[in-house]
Design a protein around this motif. Structure first.
Motif, PDB file in Angstrom:
ATOM      1  N   ILE A 321       0.839  -1.200   0.000  1.00  0.00           N
ATOM      2  CA  ILE A 321       0.000   0.000   0.000  1.00  0.00           C
ATOM      3  C   ILE A 321       0.874   1.250   0.000  1.00  0.00           C
ATOM      4  CG2 ILE A 321      -0.239   0.385   2.489  1.00  0.00           C
ATOM      5  CD1 ILE A 321      -3.193   0.241   0.046  1.00  0.00           C
ATOM      6  N   CYS A 324       1.026   3.054  -3.265  1.00  0.00           N
ATOM      7  CA  CYS A 324      -0.219   3.669  -3.745  1.00  0.00           C
ATOM      8  C   CYS A 324      -0.281   5.140  -3.305  1.00  0.00           C
ATOM      9  CB  CYS A 324      -1.427   2.900  -3.211  1.00  0.00           C
ATOM     10  SG  CYS A 324      -1.472   1.169  -3.744  1.00  0.00           S
ATOM     11  N   VAL A 326      -2.124   7.675  -1.299  1.00  0.00           N
ATOM     12  CA  VAL A 326      -3.079   7.773  -0.192  1.00  0.00           C
ATOM     13  C   VAL A 326      -3.380   9.242   0.063  1.00  0.00           C
ATOM     14  CG1 VAL A 326      -3.473   7.304   2.248  1.00  0.00           C
ATOM     15  CG2 VAL A 326      -2.253   5.636   0.833  1.00  0.00           C
ATOM     16  N   ILE A 344     -10.533   8.847   3.781  1.00  0.00           N
ATOM     17  CA  ILE A 344      -9.344   8.522   2.978  1.00  0.00           C
ATOM     18  C   ILE A 344      -9.770   8.066   1.585  1.00  0.00           C
ATOM     19  CG2 ILE A 344      -7.490   6.807   2.707  1.00  0.00           C
ATOM     20  CD1 ILE A 344      -6.709   8.815   4.731  1.00  0.00           C
ATOM     21  N   VAL A 346      -7.742   6.169  -1.792  1.00  0.00           N
ATOM     22  CA  VAL A 346      -6.488   5.538  -2.196  1.00  0.00           C
ATOM     23  C   VAL A 346      -6.556   5.198  -3.686  1.00  0.00           C
ATOM     24  CG1 VAL A 346      -4.889   3.619  -1.792  1.00  0.00           C
ATOM     25  CG2 VAL A 346      -6.221   4.561   0.118  1.00  0.00           C
ATOM     26  N   GLU A 355     -12.388   0.640  -0.091  1.00  0.00           N
ATOM     27  CA  GLU A 355     -12.173   0.433   1.339  1.00  0.00           C
ATOM     28  C   GLU A 355     -12.841  -0.858   1.795  1.00  0.00           C
ATOM     29  OE1 GLU A 355     -12.681   2.782   5.641  1.00  0.00           O
ATOM     30  OE2 GLU A 355     -13.235   3.784   3.756  1.00  0.00           O
ATOM     31  N   TYR A 359      -8.145  -2.085   1.221  1.00  0.00           N
ATOM     32  CA  TYR A 359      -7.461  -1.465   2.351  1.00  0.00           C
ATOM     33  C   TYR A 359      -8.442  -1.221   3.488  1.00  0.00           C
ATOM     34  CZ  TYR A 359      -9.583   2.952   0.837  1.00  0.00           C
ATOM     35  OH  TYR A 359     -10.481   3.931   0.494  1.00  0.00           O
ATOM     36  N   VAL A 376      -3.580   3.434   7.220  1.00  0.00           N
ATOM     37  CA  VAL A 376      -4.160   2.729   6.087  1.00  0.00           C
ATOM     38  C   VAL A 376      -3.406   1.419   5.907  1.00  0.00           C
ATOM     39  CG1 VAL A 376      -4.747   2.850   3.643  1.00  0.00           C
ATOM     40  CG2 VAL A 376      -4.742   4.944   5.027  1.00  0.00           C
TER      41      VAL A 376
END
Length: 396
Positions: A321, A324, A326, A344, A346, A355, A359, A376
């Protein structure tokens, strides 16, 4: 004589006429005043109604504004006082880290935990005992308060982890403990690594195996790794709990930290353990608003630049992650008396992730003005964790 009587009667009649005339005048004045006030009141009401109708939006917005201010003041007054947990010194290696404060609970803390009060006091996470292997016959049991505790803590917005009290003497028993714990955890959202709480109980089966020489350091490490591997296969990060003496003289904590996270228990104002550890349990005498009995106090060390890298062998091939994009939906919020969660988003190469599928988001230090953090964590096809900060401004 008759003349005097007649004169007196005439005088009395005259006085009665004057009193009646005076009364009529007073009554007439009162009537006129009432009528005048009534006309003025009616006129005032008509004018007020016309003004309200003419400026109804301004009036409505004014009322709404006053109500909003009143509600915010009430919410602000409901803010809990942060709990005081003592004076502890953290190892110099954690300089620059975000130090998250947590507790762990079991049936011993009783029935009436006010989890919302716990969260508002500044507690970020809680480890909940899900089960245990008894120290005599070695049977597995569920903690009597597990469901109630995990539901309450989750509803209050705390980061949640689970642990099992272990007395495993073989790799088969350690793996079975991981399965037992995972079966309980699968029904809930788990934010933190699952934990093997490996402890010696005086006269218990684990202590007897060690004292008899049938279980040495090599066997203890194999058991801890068997728990970790089974936990990985069930999709969980893992952690080993042990006190200073156990990690130094029974298990090889230095070696185990290469494969699983370490939760150190050392009741002192400063930890002296030199091995690697993710969490430190510093006392079992902490008092927290919302819990009537003492609890264990824990500190979790989070590096904002390199928050968490998965140790799972089963995570090989998953995308981090960290690679990525964020983003916070809001970088600044007002404190209104409840936990701040700015949200958030992403992206992975321009594609928005989902989500709770790709994540998971958790928040710490988000119940008072200052700096809050969103953690996250990658799930599904993703792994590792990143942390981003946001500002929480005072209401007034």
């Amino acid at each position: 004589m008759r003349t005097r009587i007649k004169m007196r009667q005439e005088k009395n009649k005259s006085q009665r006429r004057r009193r009646r005339t005076s009364t009529r005048k007073r009554d007439g004045l009162r009537s006129r005043i009432k009528k005048n006030l009534k006309r003025k009141w009616s006129s005032f009401k008509r004018q007020s109604i016309r003004k309200i109708k003419k400026n109804k939006f301004k009036v409505a917005f004014s009322i709404i504004g006053l109500l909003a201010i009143l509600i915010m003041v009430i919410l602000h007054s409901m803010r809990s006082t942060p709990f005081e947990y003592g004076n502890f010194t953290h190892d110099a290696r954690f300089k620059g880290y975000v130090i998250s404060t947590g507790i762990d609970v079991s049936y011993a803390q009783g029935d009436n935990i006010d989890w919302h009060k716990v969260k508002k006091s500044g507690v970020d996470f809680v480890y909940i005992r899900a089960g245990f292997r008894d120290a005599s016959k070695g049977n597995l049991h569920k903690d009597a308060k597990f469901e109630k505790n995990i539901k309450g803590a989750s509803d209050a917005g705390l980061l949640v982890g689970v642990y099992i009290y272990s007395q495993a003497t073989t790799t088969e028993e350690a793996a079975a403990e991981a399965d037992y714990l995972a079966n309980l955890a699968d029904k809930y959202r788990i934010d933190l690594p699952i934990v093997m709480d490996y402890e010696l109980y005086n006269g218990g089966r684990l202590a007897r195996a060690i004292n008899s020489g049938s279980l040495g350091t090599s066997g203890i490490n194999k058991n801890a790794l068997a728990f970790a591997r089974r936990g990985w296969n069930r999709g969980y990060e893992t952690m080993l709990y042990g006190n200073y003496d156990f990690l130094m003289h029974y298990a090889s904590g230095y070696e185990l930290s290469k494969s699983t996270n370490i939760w150190l228990a050392q009741y002192h104002t400063q930890a002296t353990y030199k091995g690697k550890y993710m969490m430190w349990q510093s006392t079992d005498k902490a008092t927290v608003p919302g819990i009537s009995k003492n609890v264990d106090l824990n500190f979790m060390y989070l590096n904002p630049k390199d928050t968490y890298r998965s140790l799972r062998s089963s995570a090989i091939g998953k995308r981090s992650i960290e690679k990525c994009n964020v983003q916070l939906k809001s970088h600044s919020s007002r404190y209104l008396g409840f936990a701040v969660k700015p949200g958030i988003v992403v992206y992975d190469h321009g594609k928005e992730l989902i989500e709770d599928k790709d994540y998971r988001v958790a928040y710490i230090k988000n119940t008072s003005p200052g700096t809050g953090y969103a953690i996250v964590t990658g799930i599904g096809k993703y792994k590792d964790s990143v942390m981003t900060s946001f500002k929480i401004k005072k209401l007034l």
